[in-house]
Design a protein around this motif. Sequence first.
Motif, mmCIF file in Angstrom:
data_model
loop_
_atom_site.group_PDB
_atom_site.id
_atom_site.type_symbol
_atom_site.label_atom_id
_atom_site.label_comp_id
_atom_site.label_asym_id
_atom_site.label_seq_id
_atom_site.Cartn_x
_atom_site.Cartn_y
_atom_site.Cartn_z
ATOM 1 N N GLY A 72 31.653 -11.496 39.775
ATOM 2 C CA GLY A 72 30.429 -11.148 39.050
ATOM 3 C C GLY A 72 29.246 -11.954 39.345
ATOM 4 N N VAL A 73 28.054 -11.716 38.703
ATOM 5 C CA VAL A 73 27.092 -12.531 38.813
ATOM 6 C C VAL A 73 26.621 -12.818 37.243
ATOM 7 N N ALA A 74 25.600 -14.005 37.175
ATOM 8 C CA ALA A 74 25.122 -14.267 35.850
ATOM 9 C C ALA A 74 23.878 -14.882 36.026
ATOM 10 N N THR A 75 23.000 -14.686 34.921
ATOM 11 C CA THR A 75 21.636 -15.210 34.855
ATOM 12 C C THR A 75 21.196 -15.495 33.394
ATOM 13 N N HIS A 76 20.002 -16.011 33.242
ATOM 14 C CA HIS A 76 19.484 -16.149 31.870
ATOM 15 C C HIS A 76 17.901 -15.332 32.109
ATOM 16 N N SER A 77 17.804 -14.713 31.279
ATOM 17 C CA SER A 77 16.477 -13.975 31.429
ATOM 18 C C SER A 77 16.211 -13.057 29.894
ATOM 19 N N SER A 78 15.028 -12.942 29.668
ATOM 20 C CA SER A 78 14.567 -12.274 28.450
ATOM 21 C C SER A 78 14.402 -10.695 28.578
ATOM 22 N N GLY A 79 14.574 -10.434 29.830
ATOM 23 C CA GLY A 79 14.297 -8.984 29.979
ATOM 24 C C GLY A 79 14.547 -8.219 31.567
ATOM 25 N N ASN A 80 13.387 -8.451 32.251
ATOM 26 C CA ASN A 80 13.258 -7.668 33.671
ATOM 27 C C ASN A 80 14.216 -8.227 34.521
ATOM 28 N N PRO A 95 30.751 -7.071 37.434
ATOM 29 C CA PRO A 95 29.946 -7.346 36.283
ATOM 30 C C PRO A 95 28.879 -8.331 36.498
ATOM 31 N N ALA A 96 28.082 -8.191 35.608
ATOM 32 C CA ALA A 96 26.649 -8.842 35.495
ATOM 33 C C ALA A 96 26.514 -9.668 34.182
ATOM 34 N N TYR A 97 26.796 -10.629 33.748
ATOM 35 C CA TYR A 97 26.750 -11.605 32.578
ATOM 36 C C TYR A 97 25.233 -11.963 32.246
ATOM 37 N N ILE A 98 24.776 -11.636 31.310
ATOM 38 C CA ILE A 98 23.138 -12.121 31.098
ATOM 39 C C ILE A 98 23.272 -12.716 29.577
ATOM 40 N N VAL A 99 22.668 -13.905 29.774
ATOM 41 C CA VAL A 99 22.191 -14.547 28.659
ATOM 42 C C VAL A 99 20.864 -14.264 28.289
ATOM 43 N N MET A 100 20.523 -13.790 27.089
ATOM 44 C CA MET A 100 19.322 -13.535 26.500
ATOM 45 C C MET A 100 18.958 -14.283 25.203
ATOM 46 N N PRO A 101 17.798 -14.519 25.054
ATOM 47 C CA PRO A 101 17.303 -15.446 23.882
ATOM 48 C C PRO A 101 17.279 -14.039 22.671
ATOM 49 N N GLU A 113 21.580 -3.415 28.593
ATOM 50 C CA GLU A 113 22.917 -2.540 27.940
ATOM 51 C C GLU A 113 23.099 -1.545 28.754
ATOM 52 N N GLU A 114 21.770 -0.786 28.913
ATOM 53 C CA GLU A 114 21.927 0.622 29.670
ATOM 54 C C GLU A 114 22.173 0.563 31.288
ATOM 55 N N CYS A 115 21.826 -0.650 31.597
ATOM 56 C CA CYS A 115 21.937 -1.141 33.009
ATOM 57 C C CYS A 115 23.226 -1.852 33.357
ATOM 58 N N GLY A 116 24.082 -1.882 32.329
ATOM 59 C CA GLY A 116 25.560 -2.366 32.496
ATOM 60 C C GLY A 116 25.673 -3.806 32.141
ATOM 61 N N GLY A 117 24.713 -4.725 31.770
ATOM 62 C CA GLY A 117 24.629 -5.935 31.663
ATOM 63 C C GLY A 117 25.634 -6.368 30.490
ATOM 64 N N ILE A 118 26.442 -7.630 30.646
ATOM 65 C CA ILE A 118 27.148 -7.800 29.510
ATOM 66 C C ILE A 118 26.430 -9.314 28.733
ATOM 67 N N ILE A 119 25.817 -8.854 27.770
ATOM 68 C CA ILE A 119 24.818 -9.697 26.997
ATOM 69 C C ILE A 119 25.788 -11.044 26.175
ATOM 70 N N THR A 120 25.156 -12.230 26.261
ATOM 71 C CA THR A 120 25.489 -13.421 25.448
ATOM 72 C C THR A 120 24.142 -13.895 24.802
#
Length: 219
Positions: A72-80, A95-101, A113-120
């Motif tokens: 899978g892939v990962a990134t940090h982003s507040s949204g777009n 999978p896409a692992y997303i770090v969000m503030p 979440e609706e796009c399938g991102g797994i948020i931390t």
Amino acid sequence: MQLPCFEDIVDAHKRIKPYINQTPVVSATAINRMFDVNIYFKCENQQKVKAFKFRGATNAVLKLTEKEALNGVATHSSGNHAAALALAAKSRNIPAYIVMPSSSPQIKIKNVEECGGIITFCAPTLQAREQVLQKVVSDTNSTFIHPYDNFNVICGQGTACLEMIEEVRHLDIVMAPVGGGGLLSGTSIAAKHFFHDIQVIGAEPANADDAYRSFKAGK
């Protein structure tokens, strides 16, 4: 980082075309009359996830080797970029692992979440984002896709300008948001290929003009 060229943007467009919306270019007669010019708007608000970010994220995901994409892939982003990467990852069933503030707006969290991102979630600082992302990448062995400082992301973002010029044919000035610089970089590469003397302008809000101040300060 290797610098993209125009051919890289053309290749990116061929790659992502089946997945993206070719957004419309519109012009407003009243605005043109008011300023005595022809102004065109590339409507990336009609792109998937409502942002140009889907272009770069899709190109970056599709360019991954099977080995790179395996976990899978990962990134940090507040949204777009978060939503864009999550949706792009679906095209490869990874999978896409997303770090969000933790301070991210609920509507953006829901979109990811609706796009399938797994948020931390993390504290709302750049340092926290980077530290938590580092742990997520370490735990999952996923591939980090930077929101803008990424060769394939820049090439993908440049396809918006490529489409616009192919439709309008001649422009004297192109304006793009500065943000992190991905869209502006890709836009400049595409625009300068077609018109050597074109003026490329980066725009940002007056009360959030960090790029302007950095440029003036030379650092």
